[in-house]
Design an enzyme around this catalytic site. Structure first.
Site, PDB file in Angstrom:
ATOM      1  N   ARG A   1       0.864  -1.180   0.000  1.00 19.53           N
ATOM      2  CA  ARG A   1       0.000   0.000   0.000  1.00 19.53           C
ATOM      3  C   ARG A   1       0.897   1.226   0.000  1.00 19.53           C
ATOM      4  O   ARG A   1       1.933   1.240   0.673  1.00 19.53           O
ATOM      5  CB  ARG A   1      -0.864   0.045   1.271  1.00 19.53           C
ATOM      6  CG  ARG A   1      -2.049  -0.898   1.285  1.00 19.53           C
ATOM      7  CD  ARG A   1      -3.155  -0.398   0.353  1.00 19.53           C
ATOM      8  NE  ARG A   1      -4.363  -1.202   0.437  1.00 19.53           N
ATOM      9  CZ  ARG A   1      -4.662  -2.205  -0.393  1.00 19.53           C
ATOM     10  NH1 ARG A   1      -3.832  -2.525  -1.363  1.00 19.53           N
ATOM     11  NH2 ARG A   1      -5.794  -2.861  -0.251  1.00 19.53           N
TER      12      ARG A   1
ATOM     13  N   GLU B   1      -2.830   7.311  -5.490  1.00 22.63           N
ATOM     14  CA  GLU B   1      -3.182   6.651  -6.748  1.00 22.63           C
ATOM     15  C   GLU B   1      -4.675   6.762  -7.026  1.00 22.63           C
ATOM     16  O   GLU B   1      -5.460   6.772  -6.072  1.00 22.63           O
ATOM     17  CB  GLU B   1      -2.749   5.178  -6.708  1.00 22.63           C
ATOM     18  CG  GLU B   1      -3.416   4.361  -5.620  1.00 22.63           C
ATOM     19  CD  GLU B   1      -2.853   2.962  -5.515  1.00 22.63           C
ATOM     20  OE1 GLU B   1      -1.638   2.812  -5.316  1.00 22.63           O
ATOM     21  OE2 GLU B   1      -3.665   2.025  -5.629  1.00 22.63           O
TER      22      GLU B   1
ATOM     23  N   HIS C   1      -0.824  -0.188  -9.977  1.00 20.44           N
ATOM     24  CA  HIS C   1      -1.473  -1.061  -8.986  1.00 20.44           C
ATOM     25  C   HIS C   1      -2.125  -2.258  -9.670  1.00 20.44           C
ATOM     26  O   HIS C   1      -3.342  -2.434  -9.615  1.00 20.44           O
ATOM     27  CB  HIS C   1      -2.511  -0.288  -8.153  1.00 20.44           C
ATOM     28  CG  HIS C   1      -2.849  -1.003  -6.865  1.00 20.44           C
ATOM     29  ND1 HIS C   1      -3.300  -0.366  -5.743  1.00 20.44           N
ATOM     30  CD2 HIS C   1      -2.777  -2.328  -6.520  1.00 20.44           C
ATOM     31  CE1 HIS C   1      -3.510  -1.243  -4.766  1.00 20.44           C
ATOM     32  NE2 HIS C   1      -3.199  -2.446  -5.222  1.00 20.44           N
TER      33      HIS C   1
END
Lengths: 312, 312
Positions: free
Chosen positions: A231, A260, A278
């Site tokens: 994360r 993000e 991601h």
């Protein structure tokens, strides 16, 4: 009557299965869910959740019959678990099915950073190579010293793979674990001091917020490379970018970011980073398995049977 | 008097060591070597060779006192070994020191192809991700079936790494080998039929010319991905490009090409390939070790002691 509500941006396949298998109503966001008519909200017993927006107690209170939030993904830090517990709302996630993909990407990102593979592809593709330009020598990865920050299920998969690259394995975890001779460090700075490559495989949430601090990055040092597939919240991102810009850190390979998808624009200017959107679990096979496991948790809940992968 | 001649484009470090340690004269190409004065050529006993241009008997005959060609690199297919043998010229190469790097890049290229990492970097870096564009799902690598074409020292290093990705290992080699349960196939088409990913780790030269034929590529099939870190000569490149263009093959990851560095321009237009500029051994550490081993072979030869890594 809506007993199952799905919140988020689901694939066509998952959306169809949510509707067909569970009779779910689908909305695109927590805001849209909150805006549903009170009578609709009153009947919702289970929510299939996909997203990173915060799902807190105030939102849970809008669904008085709610008994389950089934998260899509292994990381459920967006869901306020303490709030769920005080309301007797169970929480499930989709662990394990994505471990291989995330570990594959972590290893690929580390190799790509060391060997400058993105630049290599451009060198060959652009014609620079054909024009006689030399591609600069880069960095050997095999045999290096690597630290895994967070030796959970994904961290273990990453470590197992990197061991096959003859790397010296170090790790930090909340406690020492049974390993094949890997070296345990009881704090992240000590871990970073001992290695050339630091791979972050922590859970998200408040416990790990900023754990990769400026101090950790300085311990990793000017030959150090940071890899993050966990994360963005685990890293002091401003400290990271500062050090990548001025050479106090050799490089980074990042699949996750603080803000993000709107990542800090300073990242895009860096030549010593590999960036990914991601996509750790982003394969057809794995995303299908994640959707299935999310739905399976809802199905057993609705049938009054034990949850498959309950986290709270 | 020039007893040691170095031919090729050497790094500054290697060039200095060739001069300082061996008193070598350095020229940039075989043509330049051939153009040296006859008296200079007459005294040359050892040649440090770096390059891919053909070094044949006619060129060797220009150096009547020649006893050794020490090649930089493990692949010595540019040197006509039969010609060297009939002239009592020994040939050495630089094996093993580069195995790890080549294997690392092969694995990195396979992950990058499956996970579309070059496109992923661009998606994050260009702002497409920030603008809300989805990055398409891609392909899980771990657990797949992989074939190693040529289970020599480099092929073995690749296989050992991919085994840690829980892949089902298959291989072709000139003979069956001792392995931890990997499946041997006695011809390349059978190997390609059995796998999703085919990694070429053959030696170069006439024996393996075009071994990855149209038939092998068709056996690999529309879900197949080809990885080549050996020599461009091993692959029918026109057949490969045709199949990559029309989907008869899923993808490729290539560090070597038929006409490198002037690669076929059709490659640059393909979205399903990872291209690298023949950088398998291209790390600082490994290239330094290769240069050292090349010079060490010359040093022992000049001292009348046994060669370290003689191939002919």
């Amino acid at each position: 009557m809506t007993e199952v509500l799905a919140i988020g941006s689901f694939s066509d396949v998952d959306a169809a299965a949510l509707r067909d298998d569970l009779g779910a109503r689908i909305v695109d966001s927590l805001d849209s869910a909150a805006a549903l008519h009170e009578e609709t909200r009153a009947t919702v017993r289970a929510i299939a959740f996909k997203g990173h927006a915060t799902f807190d107690g105030a939102l849970m209170d809008l669904f008085p019959a709610l008994g389950l939030i089934a998260n899509y993904g292994v990381g459920y830090d967006a869901i306020k678990v303490a709030d769920a517990q005080t309301r007797s709302v169970a929480v499930t996630n989709t662990p394990d099915v994505l471990n291989d993909d995330v570990a594959d990407l972590a290893v690929g990102m580390l190799i790509a950073q060391c060997r400058r593979m993105v630049q290599g592809d451009d060198h060959a593709r652009s014609g620079a190579w054909a024009d006689g330009q030399e591609f600069p020598l880069n960095r050997k990865m095999s045999g290096g010293r690597v630290g895994i920050l967070g030796l959970g299920r994904i961290g273990r998969e990453i470590a197992d793979r990197l061991a096959a690259f003859k790397m010296e394995l170090h790790y930090w975890s909340r406690g020492e674990k049974q390993t094949p001779g890997w070296t345990y460090h009881d704090d992240p700075v000590a871990l970073a001091n001992a290695v050339d490559y630091l791979v972050v495989a922590l859970v998200g949430g408040p416990e790990t917020e900023g754990m990769v601090s400026a101090e950790v990055l300085d311990a990793l040092g000017e030959n150090g490379v940071l890899v993050n597939i966990s994360r963005g919240s685990t890293v002091d991102e401003v400290a990271l970018i500062d050090r990548l810009e001025d050479g106090r850190l050799a490089g980074a390979a990042l699949d996750v970011f603080r803000s993000e998808p709107g990542i800090d624009p300073r990242f895009a200017a860096l030549d010593n980073v590999v960036l990914q959107p991601h996509q750790g679990s982003g394969t057809h096979v794995t995303r299908a398995a994640m959707g299935q496991l999310q739905r399976d948790n809802i199905a057993v809940f609705m049938a009054g049977r034990p949850l498959l992968t309950q986290v709270a």
